[in-house]
Every structure is written in C-alpha cells, then in structure tokens.
Design a protein around this motif. Structure first.
Motif, short mmCIF file in Angstrom:
data_model
loop_
_atom_site.label_atom_id
_atom_site.label_comp_id
_atom_site.label_asym_id
_atom_site.label_seq_id
_atom_site.Cartn_x
_atom_site.Cartn_y
_atom_site.Cartn_z
N LEU A 199 -10.71 8.08 -12.08
CA LEU A 199 -10.22 9.29 -11.33
C LEU A 199 -8.90 9.36 -10.72
O LEU A 199 -8.75 8.45 -9.74
N ILE A 200 -7.74 10.08 -11.31
CA ILE A 200 -6.32 9.65 -10.68
C ILE A 200 -5.84 11.16 -10.32
O ILE A 200 -6.42 12.14 -10.71
N GLU A 215 -9.15 2.46 -4.96
CA GLU A 215 -7.80 1.92 -4.73
C GLU A 215 -7.90 0.18 -4.66
O GLU A 215 -7.49 -0.45 -3.84
N PRO A 216 -8.80 -0.48 -5.73
CA PRO A 216 -9.02 -1.79 -5.33
C PRO A 216 -7.76 -2.87 -5.63
O PRO A 216 -7.43 -3.81 -5.06
N LEU A 228 -16.78 3.69 -11.67
CA LEU A 228 -16.07 4.91 -11.41
C LEU A 228 -14.60 4.19 -10.35
O LEU A 228 -14.81 3.86 -9.44
N ILE A 229 -13.41 4.30 -10.72
CA ILE A 229 -12.36 3.88 -10.17
C ILE A 229 -11.26 4.92 -9.83
O ILE A 229 -10.80 5.70 -10.53
N ILE A 230 -10.78 4.78 -8.49
CA ILE A 230 -9.64 5.61 -8.09
C ILE A 230 -8.42 4.45 -8.21
O ILE A 230 -8.62 3.40 -7.57
N GLU A 231 -7.42 4.93 -8.49
CA GLU A 231 -6.23 3.79 -8.61
C GLU A 231 -4.97 4.45 -8.90
O GLU A 231 -4.99 5.41 -9.77
N HIS A 232 -3.77 3.71 -8.30
CA HIS A 232 -2.46 4.50 -8.52
C HIS A 232 -1.78 3.49 -9.49
O HIS A 232 -0.71 4.14 -9.91
N HIS A 233 -2.28 2.50 -9.72
CA HIS A 233 -1.49 1.43 -10.72
C HIS A 233 -1.89 1.86 -12.04
O HIS A 233 -2.81 1.96 -12.61
N MET A 234 -0.98 2.71 -12.89
CA MET A 234 -1.33 3.29 -14.11
C MET A 234 -1.39 2.08 -15.19
O MET A 234 -2.19 2.48 -16.04
N TYR A 262 2.26 13.16 -12.99
CA TYR A 262 1.88 11.90 -12.75
C TYR A 262 2.30 10.44 -13.24
O TYR A 262 2.24 9.32 -12.38
N LEU A 263 2.79 10.50 -14.33
CA LEU A 263 3.02 9.54 -14.91
C LEU A 263 4.62 9.03 -15.22
O LEU A 263 5.05 8.36 -16.05
N GLY A 264 5.37 9.56 -14.16
CA GLY A 264 6.91 9.32 -14.39
C GLY A 264 7.06 7.99 -13.94
O GLY A 264 8.27 7.53 -14.31
N GLY A 265 6.34 7.04 -13.51
CA GLY A 265 6.68 5.64 -13.04
C GLY A 265 5.40 4.87 -13.24
O GLY A 265 4.47 5.29 -13.84
N ASP A 266 5.56 3.64 -12.74
CA ASP A 266 4.46 2.57 -12.78
C ASP A 266 3.25 3.32 -11.76
O ASP A 266 2.03 2.60 -12.31
#
Length: 280
Positions: free
Chosen positions: A36-37, A202-203, A231-237, A274-278
């Motif tokens: 879930l991002i 956000e692990p 089910l994972i929330i995370e910002h590291h794409m 969302y995916l403009g960077g890492d």
C-alpha cells in the motif's frame, strides 16, 4: 482459486471534517505480499489502524478470513450499495474488534514509529508477545502446571531471535540496539503472536540501501518460513517493486491505482505522482 485473507469494503475514516481514508477497497489473497503506497498523509497508516482495531471506521467493512472484524453502519448512498451487495441482514450491524482480539485472531503489525518495551531486554520483548498464545490460567499457574508451557514459550522466543539474527543480543535492552536491529526485533515480536497476516508499516525506514536490500530478502524468507500473508506500507520503491505481488496506490485517502509492480511502474498517473525518484 485464490483465497481472500483480508477484504476491505468501502472503508472510510473521517476525523471531523478531514477524510483520511475515502471509500477504500482492497483484497489480499493468502500467501501474497501486497503493498500500500502513497505520499505522506495519504491515509496508509490510518487504514492499518482500522484493520488492527485502533480506529473504528466511520463507514465500511473489513473482513478477515471471511469474517468481519470491523463494520460500521453505512448511510445515504452507501446504505443503498450495501443493501444491494450484501443484503439487508448486514445493515445496521456494527462490529468492532479490539486490538488484542484482532491479534488473537491472527493479525499482527509493526509500527511506523518503533514501539518496543524500552525497559525490557530483547528476549523479554519477544517472550511477552509469545504469552498471547498461552493456554494456562490462574489455576494452572497456582498449581505450577504451566511450567512446561513456560519453558516451551521461552524456547520459542529464542528460536525467533535466531530467525531474525538477534540471538547474540538477547540480554541487551531493546532500545539500546541499532535502529535496523530494533526494526527486526519488532518483526520478531509480531511473529511471536503466530499471525497469518502480518502488517509492516515502513519497515525500511531509517535503513541504508544495503540494509533495505537485506530486509527484502528477509521478508520473503519469513513469508515462506511462517506461511504468512503480508501487507506492507513502504516508501522505498526499489524494495516494493522487488518483493510485492500486487500494489495499491492511494492519494488523499482514495485509491487511484492497483496492479502488479510492472503495471504500477507503467501507470502514467502513478509515475507522475509517486515514482519520480527512489522514494515515494
């Protein structure tokens, strides 16, 4: 056929005039890793808090293994939708499980901001969580019948520390560990409750690229070893694209896209937002 472990129907969570989650619909099948991002403030952790009983949803329904763990009475347009899709028997029946009840049913989580018991050792943090599954009661404790069970729980706790690579720091205070190891301890503590569904918030927060890559391998390993759905929330794409079977994307609490990692990577709206960077 795939089997739904978690199903979220038209979930809405409102705080005064702020709608944090807006008509969210998700399905997670057994054995999947689903992400879930979305940007900060998109409602991701609020959705987690509804699933784990921290919040009572304003509207909607959450089913775990086919049974409701949260349901609130829909109104207006939503009432008509629910009557049409689920029948009159469902209308007006409010369901809310508390966080401990939900954990006992088989859902465990970690937190965006680490919440370890700082005054306890690494081992004690895991052992305390393991006690959720104890079968002994006051009488058996008085008669000392539960000694065998206590011994087994201590052995289970040690085994979990071996799994996450923290056996050598078992006697250290939990909050004295480096940040990455505290994250692993949180996961070990969640695993101690014997979940079938593990929610990771956000692990990889605070981890460097090498630690993040190792975390991805670790998550895939424990999924297989413990027969988990995740089910994972995370910002590291990079992490999300590497380990996820499917991805849901939310913005301002509303679902804007869903699909496989390849589909999400090639979704123009998602790329722009969302995916403009890492990181998203």
């Amino acid at each position: 056929m795939s089997e739904n472990v978690l199903k979220i129907n038209h979930l809405t969570m409102q705080f005064g005039g702020v709608v944090a989650v807006n008509d969210l619909r998700m399905e997670i099948n057994r054995g999947e890793i689903v992400a879930l991002i979305g940007p900060n403030g998109a409602g991701k952790t609020t959705a987690f808090n509804c699933v784990t009983g921290v919040y009572e949803p304003t509207n909607g329904e959450i089913l775990f293994e086919g049974k409701p763990i949260a349901r609130n009475h829909p109104t207006g347009r939503m009432r008509k939708l629910y009557a049409g899709t689920m029948g009159d028997a469902y209308r007006g029946r409010i369901v809310r499980n508390t966080p401990d009840q939900i954990t006992r049913r088989g859902i465990a989580r970690t937190f965006q901001n680490i919440r370890l018991f700082g005054s306890m050792t690494v081992f004690e943090n895991v052992l305390l969580a393991r006690h959720l599954r104890r079968s002994s009661n006051v009488l058996t404790a008085m008669l000392r019948i539960n000694r065998r069970e206590e011994k087994r729980m201590r052995e289970d706790a040690m085994q979990l520390l071996r799994v996450v690579g923290l056996e050598d720091v078992r006697d250290e205070r939990a909050t004295s560990l480096p940040y990455g190891k505290q994250r692993l301890l949180e996961i070990a503590r969640a695993l101690a409750t014997e979940p079938s569904l593990l929610l990771l918030d956000e692990p990889a927060a605070g981890m460097n690229p090498q630690e993040t890559e190792e975390l991805g391998t670790f998550i895939q390993r424990i999924k297989k070893q413990f027969n988990l759905t995740i089910l994972i929330i995370e910002h590291h794409m990079n992490l999300i694209m590497d380990i996820s079977d499917r991805i849901y994307v939310v913005d301002f609490g509303r679902l804007i896209a869903q699909g496989t990692p390849d589909e999400i990577q090639n979704n123009d709206a998602v790329i722009a937002a969302y995916l403009g960077g890492d990181e998203a």
